[in-house]
Design a protein around this motif. Sequence first.
Motif, PDB file in Angstrom:
ATOM      1  N   LYS A  14       0.625  -1.254  -0.406  1.00  0.00           N
ATOM      2  CA  LYS A  14      -0.215   0.306   0.011  1.00  0.00           C
ATOM      3  C   LYS A  14       0.778   1.248   0.562  1.00  0.00           C
ATOM      4  CE  LYS A  14      -4.384  -2.131   2.329  1.00  0.00           C
ATOM      5  NZ  LYS A  14      -4.709  -2.268   4.048  1.00  0.00           N
ATOM      6  N   ASP A 170      -4.374   1.836 -10.928  1.00  0.00           N
ATOM      7  CA  ASP A 170      -5.339   1.551 -10.624  1.00  0.00           C
ATOM      8  C   ASP A 170      -5.251   0.077 -10.720  1.00  0.00           C
ATOM      9  OD1 ASP A 170      -6.263   3.844 -11.264  1.00  0.00           O
ATOM     10  OD2 ASP A 170      -6.751   3.944 -14.079  1.00  0.00           O
ATOM     11  N   VAL A 173      -4.317  -0.616  -7.385  1.00  0.00           N
ATOM     12  CA  VAL A 173      -5.152  -0.811  -6.139  1.00  0.00           C
ATOM     13  C   VAL A 173      -5.939  -2.024  -6.643  1.00  0.00           C
ATOM     14  CG1 VAL A 173      -6.976   0.487  -5.450  1.00  0.00           C
ATOM     15  CG2 VAL A 173      -5.488   1.718  -5.764  1.00  0.00           C
ATOM     16  N   LEU A 174      -6.237  -2.766  -7.820  1.00  0.00           N
ATOM     17  CA  LEU A 174      -7.020  -3.876  -7.691  1.00  0.00           C
ATOM     18  C   LEU A 174      -6.277  -5.101  -7.246  1.00  0.00           C
ATOM     19  CD1 LEU A 174      -8.754  -3.489 -11.084  1.00  0.00           C
ATOM     20  CD2 LEU A 174      -9.844  -3.081  -9.026  1.00  0.00           C
ATOM     21  N   ILE A 176      -4.621  -4.749  -4.809  1.00  0.00           N
ATOM     22  CA  ILE A 176      -4.526  -4.476  -2.927  1.00  0.00           C
ATOM     23  C   ILE A 176      -5.767  -4.702  -2.291  1.00  0.00           C
ATOM     24  CG2 ILE A 176      -5.157  -2.671  -1.067  1.00  0.00           C
ATOM     25  CD1 ILE A 176      -2.044  -3.187  -1.964  1.00  0.00           C
ATOM     26  N   GLU A 177      -6.560  -4.673  -3.518  1.00  0.00           N
ATOM     27  CA  GLU A 177      -8.086  -5.242  -2.472  1.00  0.00           C
ATOM     28  C   GLU A 177      -8.074  -6.782  -2.931  1.00  0.00           C
ATOM     29  OE1 GLU A 177     -11.005  -3.936  -5.276  1.00  0.00           O
ATOM     30  OE2 GLU A 177     -10.395  -0.847  -4.401  1.00  0.00           O
ATOM     31  N   PHE A 178      -7.695  -7.407  -3.975  1.00  0.00           N
ATOM     32  CA  PHE A 178      -8.342  -9.249  -3.988  1.00  0.00           C
ATOM     33  C   PHE A 178      -6.936  -9.280  -2.886  1.00  0.00           C
ATOM     34  CE2 PHE A 178      -6.014 -13.103  -5.141  1.00  0.00           C
ATOM     35  CZ  PHE A 178      -7.319 -14.020  -5.807  1.00  0.00           C
ATOM     36  N   TYR A 179      -6.159  -8.806  -2.800  1.00  0.00           N
ATOM     37  CA  TYR A 179      -4.692  -9.952  -1.611  1.00  0.00           C
ATOM     38  C   TYR A 179      -5.730  -9.940  -0.082  1.00  0.00           C
ATOM     39  CZ  TYR A 179      -2.324 -12.033  -5.371  1.00  0.00           C
ATOM     40  OH  TYR A 179      -1.728 -13.137  -6.930  1.00  0.00           O
ATOM     41  N   GLU A 180      -5.732  -8.263  -0.247  1.00  0.00           N
ATOM     42  CA  GLU A 180      -6.713  -8.305   1.165  1.00  0.00           C
ATOM     43  C   GLU A 180      -7.432  -8.590   1.623  1.00  0.00           C
ATOM     44  OE1 GLU A 180      -6.291  -3.635   3.643  1.00  0.00           O
ATOM     45  OE2 GLU A 180      -7.266  -3.866   1.179  1.00  0.00           O
ATOM     46  N   SER A 181      -8.456  -9.222   0.466  1.00  0.00           N
ATOM     47  CA  SER A 181      -9.599 -10.174   0.396  1.00  0.00           C
ATOM     48  C   SER A 181      -9.276 -11.427   1.461  1.00  0.00           C
ATOM     49  CB  SER A 181     -10.574  -9.904  -0.071  1.00  0.00           C
ATOM     50  OG  SER A 181     -11.269 -11.187  -0.134  1.00  0.00           O
TER      51      SER A 181
END
Length: 193
Positions: A14, A170, A173-174, A176-181
Amino acid sequence: MDLVPSRKELNRAKRCIERMRSATSYDEYDEAWSDFLSRIENVFSRIKVAAETHKKYPSFSSRTNHLRATDSLLVYLKQARNSVHHGIADTSKYVTGGFGINPVAPGGSVHIKSLTFDKNGNVNIIAGSPIKVNVIPSSVEAIPCRNRGVTYNPPDSHLGKALKTKSPIDIAVLGIEFYESYLAEAENIFLKQ
């Protein structure tokens, strides 16, 4: 089981995005992008190292393993990281901006009396007819990367949705969202027993 190293890598990834956003040169931007690619892959590998001996790991990881092999964005992130670490080619390029001069009314004509640039690149336009000036900012784009003789294009989709961007920010960010989940799911399954 220790998933803290995965969380650290996610937080570092991040921060790489923030470094890309605040970069004052392409070199700074590209360095942060390369660092991001390493950090985001480390999130996955550290979850695997921490959890792979657990009996639930195979079923937990099967969907993500499949997506990492088939999803355009996840494949690109992995292969761009491999290209950065094992190759010499870039995974991004600087696209110089500019400007367009058009008539105000479609189909009209443009008459320019004078167009000059100063030493700082500023432009002065003296129009002889009404004009519309479109400024096109400079940008950075993800570019195809090669790994083991295979070319991987920047992603055109992610999780079934079309992507219309080649911006590394961009794309990051996608990611990050995937691996955060994925990490949150791992924490839920392996730490809350």
